[in-house]
Design a protein around this motif. Structure first.
Motif, short mmCIF file in Angstrom:
data_model
loop_
_atom_site.label_atom_id
_atom_site.label_comp_id
_atom_site.label_asym_id
_atom_site.label_seq_id
_atom_site.Cartn_x
_atom_site.Cartn_y
_atom_site.Cartn_z
N ASP A 189 0.88 -1.13 -0.06
CA ASP A 189 0.06 0.08 0.12
C ASP A 189 0.82 1.23 0.16
N GLY A 190 0.44 2.24 -0.56
CA GLY A 190 1.18 3.53 -0.50
C GLY A 190 1.11 4.42 0.64
N LYS A 191 0.37 3.93 1.81
CA LYS A 191 0.26 4.68 3.14
C LYS A 191 1.71 4.92 3.90
N ASN A 192 2.56 4.05 3.83
CA ASN A 192 3.94 4.08 4.39
C ASN A 192 5.20 4.27 3.44
N ALA A 193 6.30 4.54 4.00
CA ALA A 193 7.49 4.65 3.04
C ALA A 193 7.99 3.22 2.73
N ASP A 194 7.89 2.17 3.59
CA ASP A 194 8.24 0.84 3.40
C ASP A 194 7.13 -0.03 2.64
N ASN A 195 6.89 0.26 1.23
CA ASN A 195 5.82 -0.26 0.60
C ASN A 195 6.40 -1.03 -0.45
N LYS A 196 7.82 -1.21 -0.81
CA LYS A 196 8.28 -2.27 -1.46
C LYS A 196 8.46 -3.64 -1.06
N VAL A 197 7.99 -4.56 -1.40
CA VAL A 197 7.93 -5.93 -0.89
C VAL A 197 8.96 -6.94 -1.58
N CYS A 198 9.58 -7.73 -0.99
CA CYS A 198 10.32 -9.04 -1.42
C CYS A 198 10.06 -10.06 -0.79
N GLU A 199 9.78 -10.99 -1.40
CA GLU A 199 9.41 -12.36 -0.89
C GLU A 199 10.12 -13.53 -1.44
N ILE A 200 11.02 -14.31 -0.75
CA ILE A 200 11.54 -15.34 -1.32
C ILE A 200 11.30 -16.57 -0.64
N ARG A 201 11.14 -17.80 -1.29
CA ARG A 201 10.84 -19.01 -1.01
C ARG A 201 12.10 -19.92 -1.49
N LEU A 202 12.89 -20.28 -0.55
CA LEU A 202 13.80 -21.33 -1.04
C LEU A 202 13.14 -22.82 -1.06
N ASN A 234 9.89 -5.76 3.94
CA ASN A 234 9.60 -4.48 3.57
C ASN A 234 10.71 -3.64 3.48
N ALA A 235 10.87 -2.74 2.70
CA ALA A 235 11.82 -1.58 2.64
C ALA A 235 11.20 -0.35 1.84
N GLU A 236 11.94 0.75 1.78
CA GLU A 236 11.76 1.74 0.77
C GLU A 236 12.00 1.51 -0.55
N SER A 237 12.93 0.51 -0.98
CA SER A 237 13.33 0.02 -2.27
C SER A 237 13.43 -1.56 -2.57
N PHE A 238 13.10 -1.91 -3.69
CA PHE A 238 13.19 -3.42 -4.00
C PHE A 238 14.72 -3.90 -3.81
N GLU A 239 15.69 -3.09 -3.80
CA GLU A 239 16.84 -3.59 -3.47
C GLU A 239 17.26 -3.50 -2.00
N ALA A 240 16.75 -2.74 -1.38
CA ALA A 240 16.68 -2.81 0.23
C ALA A 240 16.28 -4.09 0.73
N ALA A 241 14.92 -4.16 0.26
CA ALA A 241 14.09 -5.34 0.63
C ALA A 241 14.73 -6.65 0.27
N THR A 242 15.32 -6.88 -0.72
CA THR A 242 15.96 -8.15 -1.50
C THR A 242 17.23 -8.35 -0.24
N LEU A 243 17.96 -7.21 -0.17
CA LEU A 243 19.19 -7.43 0.71
C LEU A 243 18.94 -8.00 1.83
N ASP A 244 17.94 -7.35 2.87
CA ASP A 244 17.25 -7.69 3.98
C ASP A 244 16.93 -8.97 3.95
N ALA A 245 16.08 -9.47 3.07
CA ALA A 245 15.47 -10.86 2.74
C ALA A 245 16.65 -12.05 2.62
N VAL A 246 17.68 -11.50 1.85
CA VAL A 246 18.75 -12.54 1.56
C VAL A 246 19.63 -12.44 3.02
N ASP A 247 20.00 -11.38 3.44
CA ASP A 247 20.66 -11.67 4.79
C ASP A 247 20.02 -12.47 5.92
#
Length: 85
Positions: A34-47, A59-72
């Motif tokens: 949703d566009g209501k908050n800044a952290d509206n980019k979502v990355c889901e990873i299923r291994l 969730n993060a402000e960008s897809f890149e940040a969300a991806t890095l957080d999920a991978v970490d």
């Protein structure tokens, strides 16, 4: 998604293979929340790993940040499982 974003995700998710040799596949889903908050980019990873699957959603402000957080997070999970063996 742009080619640069796809390459970024492939590179970061590909590094997970160093933590577990039995990973069959990784399903990555990028979406805008949703566009209501800044952290509206979502990355889901299923291994997909024999015997169990790991799923992380970040969730993060960008897809890149969300991806890095999920991978970490997945790296930490895989390290813990490897240490238990």
């Amino acid at each position: 998604a742009s080619e640069n974003l796809k390459e970024f995700v492939d590179e970061k998710v590909g590094k997970l293979a160093h933590f577990d040799d039995h990973i069959i596949s990784a399903d990555v889903t990028l979406s805008s929340g949703d566009g209501k908050n800044a952290d509206n980019k979502v990355c889901e990873i299923r291994l997909v790993v024999p015997g169990y699957d790991e799923f992380v959603k970040k969730n993060a402000e960008s897809f890149e940040a969300a991806t890095l957080d999920a991978v970490d997070t997945l790296q930490k999970i895989l390290r813990r499982k490897k240490d238990k063996k």
